[in-house]
Motif scaffolding. Structure first.
Motif, short mmCIF file in Angstrom:
data_model
loop_
_atom_site.label_atom_id
_atom_site.label_comp_id
_atom_site.label_asym_id
_atom_site.label_seq_id
_atom_site.Cartn_x
_atom_site.Cartn_y
_atom_site.Cartn_z
N ARG A 405 -25.58 130.32 81.71
CA ARG A 405 -26.50 129.29 82.31
C ARG A 405 -27.82 129.67 82.43
NH1 ARG A 405 -22.21 126.47 86.41
NH2 ARG A 405 -20.75 126.31 84.88
N LEU A 406 -28.25 130.99 82.75
CA LEU A 406 -29.53 131.24 82.97
C LEU A 406 -30.35 130.96 81.72
CD1 LEU A 406 -31.72 132.55 84.93
CD2 LEU A 406 -31.10 134.79 83.75
N ARG A 407 -29.73 131.45 80.67
CA ARG A 407 -30.48 131.19 79.26
C ARG A 407 -30.63 129.85 78.94
NH1 ARG A 407 -29.30 133.79 73.42
NH2 ARG A 407 -29.74 131.90 72.30
N LEU A 408 -29.71 128.97 79.34
CA LEU A 408 -29.76 127.56 78.88
C LEU A 408 -31.06 126.97 79.83
CD1 LEU A 408 -26.10 126.36 78.57
CD2 LEU A 408 -27.70 127.22 76.73
N ALA A 409 -30.85 127.20 81.11
CA ALA A 409 -31.97 126.89 82.06
C ALA A 409 -33.22 127.36 81.74
CB ALA A 409 -31.45 127.31 83.54
N VAL A 410 -33.40 128.50 81.36
CA VAL A 410 -34.62 128.88 80.93
C VAL A 410 -35.09 128.24 79.64
CG1 VAL A 410 -36.25 130.89 79.94
CG2 VAL A 410 -34.54 131.28 81.90
N GLY A 411 -34.35 127.96 78.83
CA GLY A 411 -34.75 127.21 77.42
C GLY A 411 -35.22 125.84 77.85
N ALA A 412 -34.16 125.13 78.56
CA ALA A 412 -34.53 123.73 79.07
C ALA A 412 -36.16 123.85 79.59
CB ALA A 412 -33.40 123.26 80.05
N LEU A 413 -36.23 124.78 80.67
CA LEU A 413 -37.54 124.90 81.32
C LEU A 413 -38.59 125.07 80.27
CD1 LEU A 413 -37.80 124.62 84.54
CD2 LEU A 413 -38.07 127.32 84.50
N LEU A 414 -38.36 125.99 79.14
CA LEU A 414 -39.52 126.21 78.52
C LEU A 414 -39.92 125.07 77.63
CD1 LEU A 414 -38.79 129.70 77.15
CD2 LEU A 414 -40.77 129.02 78.17
N VAL A 415 -38.90 124.18 77.23
CA VAL A 415 -39.20 123.17 76.33
C VAL A 415 -39.79 121.91 77.31
CG1 VAL A 415 -38.01 121.21 75.06
CG2 VAL A 415 -37.05 123.29 74.82
N ALA A 416 -39.33 121.93 78.61
CA ALA A 416 -40.02 120.81 79.26
C ALA A 416 -41.55 121.08 79.67
CB ALA A 416 -39.19 120.66 80.62
N ALA A 417 -41.62 122.67 79.99
CA ALA A 417 -43.14 123.10 80.08
C ALA A 417 -43.97 122.87 78.83
CB ALA A 417 -42.74 124.58 80.62
N GLY A 418 -43.38 123.20 78.01
CA GLY A 418 -44.24 123.07 76.74
C GLY A 418 -44.79 121.78 76.41
N LEU A 419 -43.63 120.81 76.59
CA LEU A 419 -43.94 119.41 76.55
C LEU A 419 -44.84 118.88 77.48
CD1 LEU A 419 -40.61 117.90 75.49
CD2 LEU A 419 -42.58 117.92 73.91
N LEU A 420 -44.77 119.22 78.80
CA LEU A 420 -45.87 118.89 79.88
C LEU A 420 -47.14 119.28 79.60
CD1 LEU A 420 -45.15 117.57 82.76
CD2 LEU A 420 -45.49 119.76 83.50
N GLY A 421 -47.26 120.40 78.74
CA GLY A 421 -48.64 121.46 78.58
C GLY A 421 -49.38 120.50 77.54
N VAL A 422 -48.39 119.93 76.53
CA VAL A 422 -49.12 119.15 75.43
C VAL A 422 -49.57 117.96 76.18
CG1 VAL A 422 -48.61 118.05 73.31
CG2 VAL A 422 -47.46 120.04 73.55
N ARG A 423 -48.75 117.38 77.01
CA ARG A 423 -49.05 115.99 77.50
C ARG A 423 -50.23 115.84 78.56
NH1 ARG A 423 -48.25 110.83 76.45
NH2 ARG A 423 -48.60 109.52 78.16
#
Lengths: 852, 231
Positions: A405-423
């Motif tokens: 779960r930790l890995r999945l949460a970190v993965g989802a968080l990274l994708v979301a943070a990357g997209l937010l950064g782009v936006r």
């Protein structure tokens, strides 16, 4: 014990030659790419600098003013400056010849001088013209290098035909000099003319390209440089020749960055292959490891055994890689030189390749370090193997935990943070920080792979069951229940597709943007250019040639354009001198911002400029701001009266009135002619008319609007050649990854395949099962790659294009390539898995199921 | 005349290597339909090699092997595989289930490999699992089952084609004695119900005891072949 373990490793190599080859090849591939890229880059930079230095001879300073050149009058100013010993004016013309298509660099020098700068014992250039008086008095005289003379069997009195802006000119060989010093550049394709003859032959007026300056002994060169800069004004740069080389080096930074990324990708491939190979090794030897552990070898010993193997393979692979890298460098020199010449307009000699021990040492270190890093996890896995469990039956080997779960949460968080950064990131943020957004998105997706594989398994199971029966089910289940093994390959396919599709999408977006831009800013029916390159230093139309074209029948409007560059904030900004009134007439929808009527009025009077949006973005300019443009006759300060999307230069583009340009730059040449035809005039007929008008006078490229757009698309493709190379490498990695994974899969499932055969599975059903597993993996990799490439395309278009070039691009996702990728990925999977599948089918059943 | 289901005539098997090993040395054996044969002997006596040769996993160096009237030597690898799938049920000491498949899927696998539809094969598998007393565990995977449960699944799988011959290699070797006895009772019931011939390789006297015939191997030769009087 070490000797005993070493013996075991050596025996294992003998038994698993394929794995050994894959591992060594992995290291060699990574190191070869690293070494080749460093060596090639070094040679290219060396060549650029070497060319500049050799052409400069003994000069300590050079005065130059970009592509347009400057007036000969500046020579007097230089010569009268205290501390200047010699000042030699030089023109440089790269001319097409009839010598088997060879382009000749023709230097215009003052041959009446003693040419001290180019003729000293130190550089042994031997630029001696036997009879300078005869040479100078005949305007067709040319001296060539002995290398060129040998290559084409030329001797004194022979004729060479060259292209000039007023048609072909015949030159006569009246001197041959040694191919060293200045004669050593461009593979000896160098000729010298008297500067006055060069002006006349090539229609250069009295403009020169540079002044080579030698200072008095003992004077402070920096002080002379400052004094010269002050006397010559802002439009002429006075630099040391070595720094001029640096400036050219800066022009190829995009290509250098591309090389570096390629090098990193190659190393990542190497690490990936080694990781997979060692994982195979551990899986093939788990029973052996268990035996070693049970007879008293400590965990540390097992770990050391694998790491020592990694070091040895690292050394062997690296040495092999260095040798291959050297060969790749030799093979790629021509390509690299072509890219610099055709895309960047920088011609240099064919780089001289040198074996650089420092790079070899670095490559060796990188190879060993990569091997160790890649082998670390498998070595740890081997060391932590529970010997009792390892010797138990396969049913007791529980499937790998799928979700963390930790890995999945970190993965989802990274994708979301990357997209937010782009936006959300404002444009001023450091480009390196913005580059991490792509990394965050891709790394996040890699962390989410287990859930993607699991979901993929659930979706594929019923489909594969229906289509392929039990073999399909086993294939999907095998994939889904080993996410660790599967994730590496799914990840490789995902990254490979991401590279391919997002790069293609970026290129398509850029092409689309350029297409739209050309429709708006180049609405001409006909485009005539003087060169087949985007910009050329030497091929121009003379004012007379341009006037001849302008007087042809059927023309409604004609805009003559000079394309050059000017320095702004230490960057070469494109400077386009148009007949602005005609430009606005041909392209009425030119501007994105600014009042077109007022802009036309002001610019055509030389009282305003139009700039590209990326220049405004990069230099923080807005409408109404005063723009300072450096010219050989001083600064030109004009208000910005309009802006438009324009993609000629990543540093920006300035459009100004041609008559103003002629006044300040003393340059009447023309590079492009935009023509709007009268209604009813046939384009093809006009093209023939224009070609006939120019026939025999000079080389010209005549396009219709659509043809020119095609030509521009071709230039973009050449520019993105490195990206295409990266894509190919990424696809190769994915294929190697698949072969590796299927080898691991077969190695791990040897017993399972044995059972399958024992209970009645035919050999061809085993092949089918293994191939279907590869297909399942590739389809899940495709799904993950489709999502990641969509996100990465968003990053490339929204962030990277703006950060790198200030370009505003429309979002275009290459769905057609995505569609093409499905059969391609399946085919690649089948081909990659064929060998492992055949191996699986040939397994001896009794051995595989572990009978005695 | 009694129908012979397995016939071995002077079968030899030599493993070549550093020193060649004669694993079977002139073994001749006829097993009539419905007969249960236990094969006993010390390690290395050739028991497993004998089983491998009977089921077509291995080919003899000499001699002839006939299974249900078919000469194995005259068959291709695919034909031997089909014979193994449809006419011979195999039970292993280590169960040898496919770890990625559930109990029902494991049992249904041989049927599905010859093209039977998924639903039909799994219905039949479920019925067999019920027969071996494992109806409630069919959806579980092998790693979620006990040893006895796994062996029941393996037996159900062996019976999916209703084969005339069952080969079992130490079927109770990995089980505790109580579970082992349950498995032997199940095999006994199956024999009574289906009339299947069985060849059991075993060290276990209890396992040997359910068989009418007992063969002892030593150094690849049959040293004893006795029929137990039915009682």
């Amino acid at each position: 014990m070490i000797r005993a373990l070493a013996m075991i490793v050596l025996r294992d190599w003998g038994c698993h030659k394929l794995r050994l080859t894959l591992t060594t090849a992995g290291i060699a591939l990574g190191v070869a790419a690293f070494f080749a890229i460093q060596t090639t880059n070094d040679a290219l930079v060396g060549s650029l600098n070497g060319t500049i230095e050799k052409l400069a001879g003994k000069a300590t300073l050079q005065a130059a003013a970009g592509n347009a050149g400057f007036s000969f009058d500046a020579v007097k100013t230089v010569r009268s400056t205290p501390g200047v010993k010699i000042a030699e004016p030089v023109t440089e013309t790269l001319a097409a010849t009839t010598l088997g298509g060879t382009r000749l660099l023709i230097l215009g020098l003052d041959t009446a001088s003693d040419l001290q700068l180019y003729n000293t014992a130190a550089d042994r250039s031997d630029l001696v013209i036997k009879n300078p008086l005869v040479f100078a008095s005949r305007k067709d005289s040319v001296a060539i290098t002995s290398k060129l003379a040998e290559r084409f069997g030329l001797k004194d009195g022979d004729k060479i035909s060259v292209e000039t802006s007023s048609g072909p000119a015949v030159l006569t060989v009246r001197g041959i000099f040694a191919a060293s010093g200045i004669g050593d550049v461009y593979d000896g394709n160098v000729a010298v003319m008297d500067i006055y003859s060069a002006w006349e032959t090539f229609g250069r007026g009295n403009r020169i390209d540079r002044i080579d300056i030698s200072t008095d002994n003992g004077v402070d060169v920096d002080a002379v440089q400052k004094e010269l800069a002050a006397r010559l004004g802002p439009g002429i740069d006075v630099v040391r020749p070595d720094l001029r080389g640096k400036s050219l080096e800066n022009s190829v930074t995009t290509m250098h960055a591309g090389f570096t990324i390629l090098s990193i990708v190659a190393l990542m491939i190497g690490v990936f292959i080694i990781f997979n190979s060692f994982t195979i090794s551990v899986n093939q030897r788990w029973k052996e490891i268990a035996i070693l552990r049970s007879i008293g070898v400590e965990r540390r010993g097992i770990k050391l055994m694998f790491l020592a193997e990694a070091v040895i393979l690292g050394v062997i692979g690296s040495c092999l890689g260095i040798a291959i890298g050297l060969l790749i460098s030799m093979a790629s020199m021509g390509l690299v030189t072509r890219i610099t010449a055709t895309v960047y307009g920088i011609a240099s000699s064919t780089p001289e390749l040198r074996f650089e021990p420092a790079y070899a040492a670095a490559a060796l270190a990188v190879g060993i370090a990569s091997s160790l890093i890649a082998a670390w996890v498998p070595a740890r896995a081997a060391a932590s193997l529970d010997p009792a469990a390892a010797l138990r039956n396969i049913e007791t080997r529980r499937s790998e935990p799928r979700m963390n779960r930790l890995r999945l949460a970190v993965g989802a968080l990274l994708v979301a943070a990357g997209l937010l950064g782009v936006r959300a990131t404002p444009p001023g943020i450091d480009s390196y920080i913005q580059a991490t957004y792509s990394f965050m998105i891709q790394f996040g997706m890699i962390m989410l792979l287990p859930i993607i594989i699991s979901a993929g398994g659930r979706v594929l199971r019923p489909v594969m069951d229906r289509l392929f029966g039990a073999e399909g089910v086993i294939a999907v289940e095998t994939m889904a229940r080993s996410p660790r093994r599967t994730a590496a390959t799914v990840g490789a396919i995902m990254i490979g597709l991401t590279f391919a599709i997002s790069n293609a999408s970026l290129i398509q977006s850029l092409k689309l943007a350029i297409d739209q831009s050309l429709d708006k800013a180049l609405a001409a029916d006909i485009v005539i250019t003087s060169s087949d390159q985007l910009s050329s230093r030497s091929n121009h139309f003379s004012d007379a040639s341009a006037a001849a074209i302008a007087s042809l029948d059927g023309i409604e409007a004609v805009d003559r354009i000079r394309v050059t560059t000017t320095k702004m904030n230490d960057r070469e900004v494109a400077l386009l001198a148009h007949d602005m009134g005609e430009f606005f007439r041909i392209s009425p929808d030119l501007l994105d911002s600014g009042d077109p009527v007022r802009a036309r009025e002001l610019t055509s009077r030389g009282e305003g400029v139009v700039i590209s949006n990326n220049l405004a973005f990069r230099s923080n300019l807005k409408l109404g701001d005063a723009l300072t443009i450096r010219s050989p006759k001083g600064d030109v300060v004009l208000p910005i009266v309009g802006m438009l999307d324009y993609y000629r230069s990543e540093h920006g583009t300035i459009f100004l009135e041609r008559s103003l340009y002629r006044r300040y730059w003393d340059d009447a040449d023309v590079d492009y002619i935009f023509i709007d035809l009268k209604p009813g005039t046939d384009r093809e007929a006009f093209k023939s008319q224009a070609a006939a008008a120019l026939a025999g006078t000079r080389q010209a490229f005549i396009y219709t609007h659509e043809e020119y757009k095609q030509f521009a698309g071709g230039v973009i493709d050449r520019f993105f050649l490195l990206m295409y190379m990266q894509t190919i490498i990424a696809i190769i990695v994915a294929a190697i990854g698949l072969v590796n994974t299927m080898l691991i899969s077969v190695a791990e499932r040897k017993r399972e395949i044995g059972i399958f055969r024992a209970i009645g599975g035919l050999r061809r059903q085993v092949v089918k099962m293994v191939l279907l597993e590869a297909v399942a993996i590739s389809l899940v990799g495709f799904a993950a790659g489709a999502v990641t490439s969509l996100l990465n395309t968003y990053f490339l278009i929204n962030t990277a294009a703006k950060v790198v070039a200030g370009f505003r691009l429309p979002f275009h996702f290459s769905f057609w390539l995505l569609g093409l990728a499905v059969p391609a990925v399946i085919a690649m999977a089948m081909i990659s898995a064929w060998f492992p599948a055949r191996g699986a089918a040939r397994l001896e059943v009794a051995d595989a199921i572990g009978y005695e | 005349m009694t129908e012979i289901i397995v016939s071995l005539d002077n079968v030899c098997k030599i493993f070549d290597g550093a020193g060649s090993v004669r694993a079977l040395d002139g073994v001749s054996l006829d097993v009539p339909r419905s007969q249960r044969v236990s094969v006993m002997g010390p390690s290395g006596s050739g028991k497993s090699t004998l089983l491998n040769i009977i089921c077509g996993l291995d080919v003899p160096t000499g001699g002839r092997v006939m299974i249900n009237g078919s000469d194995l030597a005259a068959m291709s690898d695919d034909d031997r595989t089909r014979l193994r799938r449809e006419q011979i049920g195999m039970i292993f000491q280590t169960f040898n289930l496919m770890p990625t498949l559930s109990g029902v899927e494991n049992v249904a696998l041989p049927l599905r490999l010859c093209g039977t539809g998924g639903r039909e094969a799994e219905d039949r598998a479920a019925a067999l699992l019920e027969r071996v007393g494992l109806s409630s565990r069919g959806t579980h995977r092998p790693d979620e089952m006990s040893g006895g449960e796994r062996q029941r699944v393996a037996i159900a799988r062996a019976l999916i084609f209703d084969p005339p011959l069952l080969l079992a290699d130490e079927p109770t070797g990995n089980l505790d004695s109580a579970t082992g006895d349950e498995i032997l009772r199940l095999l006994d019931d199956i024999h009574d119900e289906f009339g299947t011939s069985m060849i059991l390789v075993t060290h276990n006297e209890n396992a040997a005891a359910i068989c009418e015939r007992r063969i002892e191997l030593l150094d690849g030769r049959i040293v004893s072949d006795t029929l137990r009087s039915q009682g």
